[in-house]
Design an enzyme around this catalytic site. Structure first.
Site, short mmCIF file in Angstrom:
data_model
loop_
_atom_site.label_atom_id
_atom_site.label_comp_id
_atom_site.label_asym_id
_atom_site.label_seq_id
_atom_site.Cartn_x
_atom_site.Cartn_y
_atom_site.Cartn_z
N GLU A 1 -3.22 -47.49 29.99
CA GLU A 1 -4.30 -47.17 29.89
C GLU A 1 -5.18 -47.27 31.26
O GLU A 1 -6.02 -46.09 31.38
CB GLU A 1 -5.47 -48.14 28.72
CG GLU A 1 -5.27 -47.89 27.33
CD GLU A 1 -5.44 -46.40 26.83
OE1 GLU A 1 -5.93 -45.53 27.44
OE2 GLU A 1 -4.83 -45.97 25.99
N ASP B 1 -12.74 -39.14 24.71
CA ASP B 1 -12.21 -38.46 26.22
C ASP B 1 -12.62 -37.01 26.18
O ASP B 1 -13.19 -36.49 25.22
CB ASP B 1 -10.64 -38.92 26.39
CG ASP B 1 -10.00 -38.36 25.50
OD1 ASP B 1 -10.15 -37.38 24.46
OD2 ASP B 1 -8.79 -38.17 25.68
N TYR C 1 -14.06 -46.19 26.74
CA TYR C 1 -13.00 -45.55 26.28
C TYR C 1 -11.80 -46.38 26.21
O TYR C 1 -11.15 -46.69 25.22
CB TYR C 1 -12.58 -44.26 27.29
CG TYR C 1 -11.26 -43.73 26.69
CD1 TYR C 1 -11.29 -42.90 25.85
CD2 TYR C 1 -10.29 -44.07 27.50
CE1 TYR C 1 -10.19 -42.38 25.39
CE2 TYR C 1 -8.87 -43.58 27.13
CZ TYR C 1 -8.84 -42.95 25.98
OH TYR C 1 -7.66 -42.14 25.64
#
Ligand code: SF4
Length: 338
Positions: free
Chosen positions: A13, A114, A96
């Site tokens: 991520e 996103d 996010y």
């Protein structure tokens, strides 16, 4: 869904926050080979983490990931926390990343937005909004979707509710991944493949012929110029002079050939020579490097240090040693030719 390793998911991520998938795939084996576990990353020196991150840019992410690993060891006993609030308390973890970890790794009912998801939701509902407003709106819509998906999974006992439940029976993780995939593969920024889209019957943008104008194009920030004169100085052993950058600002703390920066124009030979304390300066080449906010014009010089000249913090290194330091892509090109 296959269970995912929380540590490896956290690393991916962070890497994917601002780097393209192809580049991440290239750098991934080296990074996780060097730091295979969360504890190995937490125990590493920051400069080694930044060096392993070299080539992916946005080095603050490497420092934040390292800081997050240390906090997970210190505050959470070495286990990546599962809830959004704890995740968000870690350095470099925004809404996010926290939502992605919570929903896709730990199966929590959390939304994410996103660029792909925002575009799909805006088009589905025919919302023509400015960029920032569009993302805000999409977060609200994503929360609603996750909640209704959750309600459909847990509630309702009439045949109608049961039938709705069958249609909507997906976890937040699957929902989030599905929306991301839809945006990446079908509902692309340009020329969306509406004919192949599984939700085309629900899409207001398609019905109104607005899929090419939603979302509204981003207003690109104006990039400022920066002029850099980098001087490659070798000693009699073929080692090259390098020094660390300032700990704040662009390429913070990374190593470089001594570099004189100017905001308004390229530095002149005489200025460079007296600044570094070198002689025999020869211009070897020039190139341009773009960052999000700057257009950086590099001039590459070579020269010899004057007798007795010294630069605090600078040191001569072999090129093999430089390859293991944390250096930016333009400095890699200047110092190693790659
Ligand atoms: Fe996107 Fe077209 Fe599908 Fe609408 S129908 S969600 S615009 S791909």
């Amino acid at each position: 869904m296959t269970p995912r390793d929380p540590y490896l998911s956290l690393v991916s991520e962070f890497m994917l926050q601002q780097t393209q998938v192809a580049r991440v795939l290239e750098k991934w084996p080296g990074f996780v080979g060097r730091f295979p576990t969360l504890r190995s990353l937490a125990a590493a020196r920051e400069r080694d983490v930044v060096a392993a991150w070299s080539g992916m840019g946005y080095y603050r992410r490497a420092r934040n990931l390292h800081g997050a690993a240390r906090e997970i060891v210190g505050r959470f006993g070495g286990r990546v926390p599962e809830d959004v609030d704890s995740l968000r308390s870690l350095p470099g973890v925004g809404p996010y990343t926290a939502g992605a970890m919570a929903s896709m790794v730990f199966g929590k009912a959390e939304p994410i937005v996103d660029g792909n998801i925002a575009r799909v939701l805006l088009r589905l509902e025919g919302k023509s909004l400015e960029q920032a407003e569009g993302v805000r709106w999409a977060w609200g819509r994503a929360v609603g979707l996750v909640q209704s998906s959750r309600a459909a999974r847990h509630g309702g006992s009439t045949p109608q509710q049961s039938s709705r439940r069958r249609v909507r029976k997906v976890s937040a993780g699957v929902l989030n991944e599905g929306l991301m995939e839809l945006g990446a593969v079908v509902c692309t920024p340009r020329s969306p493949r509406c004919g192949a889209c599984p939700v085309r019957g629900l899409c207001l943008a398609r019905r109104r012929g607005l899929q090419d104008v939603i979302p509204r194009p981003k207003v690109r920030p104006v990039r400022s110029d920066l002029f850099c004169a980098s001087v490659v100085v070798e000693d009699g052993l073929g080692r090259v002079l390098v020094e660390p950058r300032s700990e704040i600002g662009l390429w913070a703390g990374m190593w470089q050939a001594p570099t004189l920066e100017r905001k308004d124009r390229a530095a002149r030979r005489g200025e460079i020579a007296s600044w570094i304390g070198a002689e025999g300066l020869t211009l070897k080449g020039a190139f341009e490097h773009g960052t999000t906010h700057r257009r950086v014009r590099f001039e590459v010089w070579s020269g010899r240090m004057n007798e007795g000249a010294a630069r605090p913090g600078a040191t001569f290194c072999t090129r093999a040693a430089i390859a293991r330091l944390a250096i930016s892509n333009p400095q890699r090109r200047i110092l190693l030719g790659g």
